[in-house]
Motif scaffolding. Structure first.
Motif, PDB file in Angstrom:
ATOM      1  N   ALA A 390      50.706 -30.721  86.543  1.00  0.00           N
ATOM      2  CA  ALA A 390      50.153 -29.522  85.916  1.00  0.00           C
ATOM      3  C   ALA A 390      49.344 -29.840  84.667  1.00  0.00           C
ATOM      4  O   ALA A 390      48.507 -29.038  84.241  1.00  0.00           O
ATOM      5  N   ASP A 391      49.584 -31.002  84.082  1.00  0.00           N
ATOM      6  CA  ASP A 391      48.852 -31.405  82.870  1.00  0.00           C
ATOM      7  C   ASP A 391      47.506 -31.983  83.293  1.00  0.00           C
ATOM      8  O   ASP A 391      47.280 -33.191  83.243  1.00  0.00           O
ATOM      9  N   TRP A 392      46.610 -31.108  83.700  1.00  0.00           N
ATOM     10  CA  TRP A 392      45.332 -31.533  84.253  1.00  0.00           C
ATOM     11  C   TRP A 392      44.186 -31.394  83.254  1.00  0.00           C
ATOM     12  O   TRP A 392      43.167 -32.050  83.378  1.00  0.00           O
ATOM     13  N   GLN A 393      44.379 -30.555  82.260  1.00  0.00           N
ATOM     14  CA  GLN A 393      43.326 -30.345  81.273  1.00  0.00           C
ATOM     15  C   GLN A 393      43.347 -31.451  80.223  1.00  0.00           C
ATOM     16  O   GLN A 393      44.401 -32.002  79.888  1.00  0.00           O
ATOM     17  N   LYS A 394      42.171 -31.776  79.687  1.00  0.00           N
ATOM     18  CA  LYS A 394      42.072 -32.831  78.685  1.00  0.00           C
ATOM     19  C   LYS A 394      42.927 -32.524  77.462  1.00  0.00           C
ATOM     20  O   LYS A 394      43.585 -33.413  76.918  1.00  0.00           O
ATOM     21  N   THR A 395      42.914 -31.277  77.040  1.00  0.00           N
ATOM     22  CA  THR A 395      43.664 -30.907  75.833  1.00  0.00           C
ATOM     23  C   THR A 395      45.160 -31.093  76.032  1.00  0.00           C
ATOM     24  O   THR A 395      45.866 -31.530  75.119  1.00  0.00           O
ATOM     25  N   ILE A 397      46.612 -33.237  78.148  1.00  0.00           N
ATOM     26  CA  ILE A 397      46.903 -34.678  78.222  1.00  0.00           C
ATOM     27  C   ILE A 397      46.955 -35.277  76.820  1.00  0.00           C
ATOM     28  O   ILE A 397      47.880 -36.005  76.463  1.00  0.00           O
ATOM     29  N   GLN A 398      45.957 -34.949  76.016  1.00  0.00           N
ATOM     30  CA  GLN A 398      45.907 -35.488  74.653  1.00  0.00           C
ATOM     31  C   GLN A 398      47.073 -34.981  73.818  1.00  0.00           C
ATOM     32  O   GLN A 398      47.670 -35.745  73.050  1.00  0.00           O
ATOM     33  N   TYR A 434      43.073 -41.940  75.415  1.00  0.00           N
ATOM     34  CA  TYR A 434      43.940 -41.157  74.527  1.00  0.00           C
ATOM     35  C   TYR A 434      45.142 -41.989  74.083  1.00  0.00           C
ATOM     36  O   TYR A 434      45.569 -41.925  72.922  1.00  0.00           O
ATOM     37  N   PHE A 435      45.689 -42.771  75.010  1.00  0.00           N
ATOM     38  CA  PHE A 435      46.837 -43.611  74.657  1.00  0.00           C
ATOM     39  C   PHE A 435      46.422 -44.696  73.660  1.00  0.00           C
ATOM     40  O   PHE A 435      47.163 -44.987  72.712  1.00  0.00           O
ATOM     41  N   ARG A 436      45.255 -45.288  73.861  1.00  0.00           N
ATOM     42  CA  ARG A 436      44.777 -46.310  72.925  1.00  0.00           C
ATOM     43  C   ARG A 436      44.531 -45.709  71.549  1.00  0.00           C
ATOM     44  O   ARG A 436      44.796 -46.356  70.519  1.00  0.00           O
TER      45      ARG A 436
END
Length: 501
Positions: A390-395, A397-398, A434-436
């Motif tokens: 469900a976490d498909w949007q960039k916001t 995920i970040q 985002y992880f980096r």
């Protein structure tokens, strides 16, 4: 004393390789690296014995390392050097000088040096506690032409005995072989006329004679070194999925005081009680689980999520202390050195290697006594994060990665695994970036599979979505147990000094 030479990356030399050279290299790889330009037939080659014509042979340990492991005396014909006895005695007994010299050796050489005298032994033990950096490495055939040689590249020296080596190889790279002369550094001195498996070559350079390379075979890999690393230009991106290349990448975690890594290989469902429940039960008596890594091969058929409920036994064995868990469904998993021998046999017979492993479970643990002693705590921990379908949007995920980074402490040394579903498409690079950004000093490596396993540690709050919310096309709905789909699992391993909390 022999040195184990591992040359650093010659970036300029490799960058000058043209696209045509890379293309011809990939075409020539298949089951063995061949290049007619670099294998000019000579009279000596015509007289090779039948034994030397074996297509691929397994590498042997250096004589002095093999003698040490087998506890045999190694007799060498050497030319004695005439040295000033007083000067040599002062150098050998000077702790600072000895420590400085020994710090430049590979860990295999240090195994031998610690038996020279008490001064050297003390220096080795001190260096083992100081040289705790992780080292990533790669054999990337896309960036090599046979004319320049196939160069084994690494971010730093393997200075400390490894606790575990996470290695990832794609399908096209599993059975790759090359002439000894083409491999840099040469596995044999002087180079022989035979071919060697690149997977065997990596095992020897990274962790031989120790058997601790936990290798995964998957169609698509994730390799994201640090920006300043000599291996950074070999970053594997999503765009490369369209044009896969033969690659072997990995990262070595050094031996950390009080930390153990155990492997449970399950080859049949009938072995579950003996190989899994018994091992977990025995480990939990004296040790605390910090992280669990699960690789499920495609031979293990999934009928329902109940197939993985047995992993909840970790929770039963350790109900009050949280732990991290991450995993992925992959093509195959290789751990035993005998598997590499079978790969070489398969290359010579023209068949593909498939292990008998159904499930391979790696367990990181620390002794209970370390946690319970006054003022003492083992500075090693593992954390895991699940980015759901469900976490498909960039916001989103970040946000999830940023929240995770704020909840866990930052360690002096760290590595991360990314185990993700291929179906997340272009979200792969987004998640890596985002992880980096959240963990700028943590190298990232992993693979993509067809199903993920994980536990959020630290736990995430339960999402409350309105009943009428719009569902995403790839949203698989509520997940049961610990298995997910269209998701990504990050595992963060940290050790050493805690920089911030």
């Amino acid at each position: 004393m022999a040195e184990i030479n591992c040359e650093h990356v010659n970036d300029e030399e490799n960058m000058n390789s043209s696209d045509s050279e890379c293309t011809s290299t990939e075409e020539n790889m298949g089951r063995g690296v061949q290049d007619e330009d670099n294998m000019n037939s000579s009279d000596s080659e015509d007289t090779l014995t039948e034994e030397n014509l074996v297509r691929c042979v397994q590498l042997q340990l250096p004589k002095h390392i093999a003698a040490y492991c087998e506890k045999k005396e190694l007799i060498r014909v050497t030319q004695p050097m005439v040295c000033d006895t007083d000067l040599m005695e002062k150098v050998c007994n000077n702790y600072i000088i000895v420590k400085k010299i020994l710090s430049n050796l590979e860990w295999q050489e240090k195994l031998l040096c610690k038996h020279v005298c008490s001064t050297w032994n003390s220096a080795i033990h001190t260096l083992n506690k100081e040289q705790l950096n992780a080292t990533d490495f790669v054999l990337d055939l896309h960036f090599n032409s046979i004319k320049n040689g196939i160069r084994f590249k690494k971010s730093s020296d393997f200075s400390t005995e490894p606790l575990v080596v996470f290695a990832f190889v794609n399908t096209s790279g599993t059975n790759i072989t090359s002439k000894c002369m083409s491999l840099l550094p040469h596995p044999c001195e002087p180079p022989c006329e035979k071919e060697h498996s690149l997977l065997d070559f990596v095992q020897q350079k990274v962790c031989g004679p120790k058997n601790c390379m936990f290798t995964v075979r998957a169609d698509y890999l994730c390799y994201f070194p640090l920006n300043h690393s000599p291996t950074y230009k070999h970053t594997y991106t999503f765009d490369m999925f369209r044009r896969p290349r033969s690659i072997i990448g990995g990262i070595s975690i050094p031996a950390i005081p009080d930390v153990k890594f155990n492997i449970i290989n399950i080859k049949s469902n009938s072995d579950m009680e003996k190989d899994f429940y018994y091992e977990v039960r025995e480990l939990s008596r004296e040790r605390i689980f910090k992280g669990v890594l699960v690789y499920v091969t495609e031979k293990y058929l999934l009928h329902s999520v109940e197939d993985f409920f047995y992993l909840n036994y970790f929770k039963e064995a350790q109900p009050d202390i949280p732990y991290a868990l991450g995993g992925c469904i992959v093509e195959d998993c290789i751990y035993d050195k005998n598997d590499i021998k079978l790969i070489i046999d398969g290359v010579n017979e023209g068949s593909d290697f498939i292990s008998e492993n159904l499930i391979s479970i790696g367990i990181f643990s620390i002794p209970k006594s370390v946690v319970n002693s006054e003022g003492e705590k083992c500075n090693f921990d593992v954390y895991s994060l699940i980015i759901e379908a469900a976490d498909w949007q960039k916001t989103k995920i970040q946000k999830n990665i940023d929240e995770f980074s704020k909840k866990i402490p930052r360690f002096e040394h760290s590595v991360a695994l990314k185990l993700s579903c291929v179906g997340r498409d272009k979200k792969h690079e987004l998640e890596q970036n985002y992880f980096r950004a959240a963990f700028p000093n943590t190298p990232l490596i992993g693979c993509y599979g067809n199903g993920e396993l994980g536990i959020n540690h630290p736990p995430r709050p339960v999402r409350e979505e309105p009943p009428s919310r719009k569902r995403f096309r790839r949203d698989a709905g509520p997940q049961l147990g610990i298995i997910y789909s269209y998701s990504t699992v990050f595992m963060y391993f940290g050790w050493g000094k805690i920089i911030s909390s």
